[in-house]
Motif scaffolding. Structure first.
Motif, short mmCIF file in Angstrom:
data_model
loop_
_atom_site.label_atom_id
_atom_site.label_comp_id
_atom_site.label_asym_id
_atom_site.label_seq_id
_atom_site.Cartn_x
_atom_site.Cartn_y
_atom_site.Cartn_z
N GLY A 119 0.81 -1.21 0.00
CA GLY A 119 0.00 0.00 0.00
C GLY A 119 0.84 1.26 0.00
O GLY A 119 0.56 2.22 -0.73
N LEU A 120 1.89 1.27 0.81
CA LEU A 120 2.78 2.43 0.85
C LEU A 120 3.53 2.61 -0.45
O LEU A 120 3.75 3.74 -0.90
CB LEU A 120 3.76 2.31 2.02
N PHE A 121 3.92 1.50 -1.07
CA PHE A 121 4.58 1.58 -2.38
C PHE A 121 3.65 2.25 -3.38
O PHE A 121 4.06 3.15 -4.13
CB PHE A 121 4.97 0.18 -2.87
N ALA A 122 2.38 1.83 -3.39
CA ALA A 122 1.42 2.43 -4.32
C ALA A 122 1.21 3.91 -4.01
O ALA A 122 1.21 4.76 -4.91
CB ALA A 122 0.08 1.68 -4.25
N LEU A 123 1.06 4.24 -2.73
CA LEU A 123 0.82 5.63 -2.32
C LEU A 123 2.01 6.53 -2.64
O LEU A 123 1.87 7.53 -3.35
CB LEU A 123 0.53 5.68 -0.81
N PHE A 124 3.18 6.18 -2.12
CA PHE A 124 4.35 7.04 -2.31
C PHE A 124 4.89 6.97 -3.73
O PHE A 124 5.39 7.97 -4.26
CB PHE A 124 5.44 6.70 -1.29
N GLU B 154 10.28 10.18 -2.69
CA GLU B 154 9.11 9.29 -2.53
C GLU B 154 9.30 8.00 -3.33
O GLU B 154 9.02 6.91 -2.82
CB GLU B 154 7.84 10.01 -2.99
N ILE B 155 9.77 8.14 -4.54
CA ILE B 155 9.98 6.95 -5.38
C ILE B 155 11.09 6.07 -4.79
O ILE B 155 10.93 4.85 -4.69
CB ILE B 155 10.29 7.36 -6.83
N ALA B 156 12.17 6.68 -4.37
CA ALA B 156 13.27 5.91 -3.76
C ALA B 156 12.80 5.22 -2.49
O ALA B 156 13.12 4.04 -2.26
CB ALA B 156 14.46 6.83 -3.46
N GLY B 157 12.04 5.92 -1.67
CA GLY B 157 11.51 5.30 -0.44
C GLY B 157 10.57 4.16 -0.74
O GLY B 157 10.62 3.11 -0.09
N ALA B 158 9.71 4.34 -1.75
CA ALA B 158 8.77 3.28 -2.12
C ALA B 158 9.52 2.03 -2.58
O ALA B 158 9.19 0.92 -2.17
CB ALA B 158 7.83 3.79 -3.21
N ILE B 159 10.53 2.22 -3.39
CA ILE B 159 11.33 1.08 -3.85
C ILE B 159 12.10 0.46 -2.68
O ILE B 159 12.17 -0.76 -2.55
CB ILE B 159 12.29 1.52 -4.98
N GLY B 160 12.64 1.31 -1.81
CA GLY B 160 13.41 0.82 -0.67
C GLY B 160 12.62 -0.09 0.27
O GLY B 160 13.20 -0.92 0.96
N LEU B 161 11.30 0.04 0.27
CA LEU B 161 10.47 -0.83 1.11
C LEU B 161 10.61 -2.30 0.73
O LEU B 161 10.33 -3.18 1.53
CB LEU B 161 8.99 -0.43 0.99
N PHE B 162 11.07 -2.56 -0.50
CA PHE B 162 11.19 -3.93 -0.99
C PHE B 162 12.64 -4.40 -1.12
O PHE B 162 12.90 -5.45 -1.69
CB PHE B 162 10.45 -4.08 -2.33
N VAL B 163 13.56 -3.61 -0.58
CA VAL B 163 14.98 -3.99 -0.61
C VAL B 163 15.37 -4.24 0.85
O VAL B 163 15.62 -3.29 1.60
CB VAL B 163 15.84 -2.88 -1.25
N PRO B 164 15.40 -5.52 1.27
CA PRO B 164 15.59 -5.82 2.69
C PRO B 164 16.70 -5.06 3.41
O PRO B 164 16.46 -4.57 4.52
CB PRO B 164 15.80 -7.34 2.71
N PRO B 165 17.90 -4.88 2.85
CA PRO B 165 18.92 -4.15 3.61
C PRO B 165 18.55 -2.68 3.86
O PRO B 165 19.08 -2.06 4.77
CB PRO B 165 20.18 -4.24 2.74
#
Length: 139
Positions: free
Chosen positions: A14-19, A55-66
């Protein structure tokens, strides 16, 4: 009931979609965002471009475990820092001549959601579990 990990995963989506959507809009259609930026923000157009990239970097970062926890913390902080623009937007709309009830309804719903968005960002990445119970080892 779904496990806390399922809720976290759904929250990240949801956050990925929003941000992600907000970031693309900040970059591709910056004018509405520039117009609600408080006057004390220097070079509003550049700030809007930068916030869109963040926002885009943060959204992508949600799916990069490190980077997940950093992304969640950064998105939560971002949501706090843009709140003055949200307030300015509400005041501008609510003090303008009433054309329809939609601006009022939008802001009545939108402004109280900001603390929830902050919480959701830190919940989604495992920084907090409240109010759910984390039943994992060490949780």
């Amino acid at each position: 009931m779904a496990s806390i990990d399922v809720w976290r995963s759904r929250s990240r989506i949801g956050l990925f979609a929003l941000f992600g959507t907000a970031g693309v809009l900040h970059i591709g259609l910056p004018e509405p965002f520039v117009s609600i930026t408080p006057a004390w923000v220097p070079n509003a157009a550049s700030v809007i471009l930068l916030t869109g990239l963040c926002e885009i970097a943060g959204a992508i970062g949600l799916f990069v475990p490190p980077f997940r926890k950093y992304a969640g913390a950064a998105l939560a902080l971002y949501a706090v820092l843009v709140f003055p623009a949200n307030i300015k937007h509400a005041l501008d709309d609510l003090t303008a001549p009433a054309v329809s009830p939609w601006p009022w309804l939008y802001h009545v719903v939108r402004l109280p959601l900001q603390p929830f968005i902050v919480w959701l960002a830190v919940f989604a990445v495992g920084i907090v579990s409240w109010p759910l119970k984390d039943k994992s080892p060490g949780g």
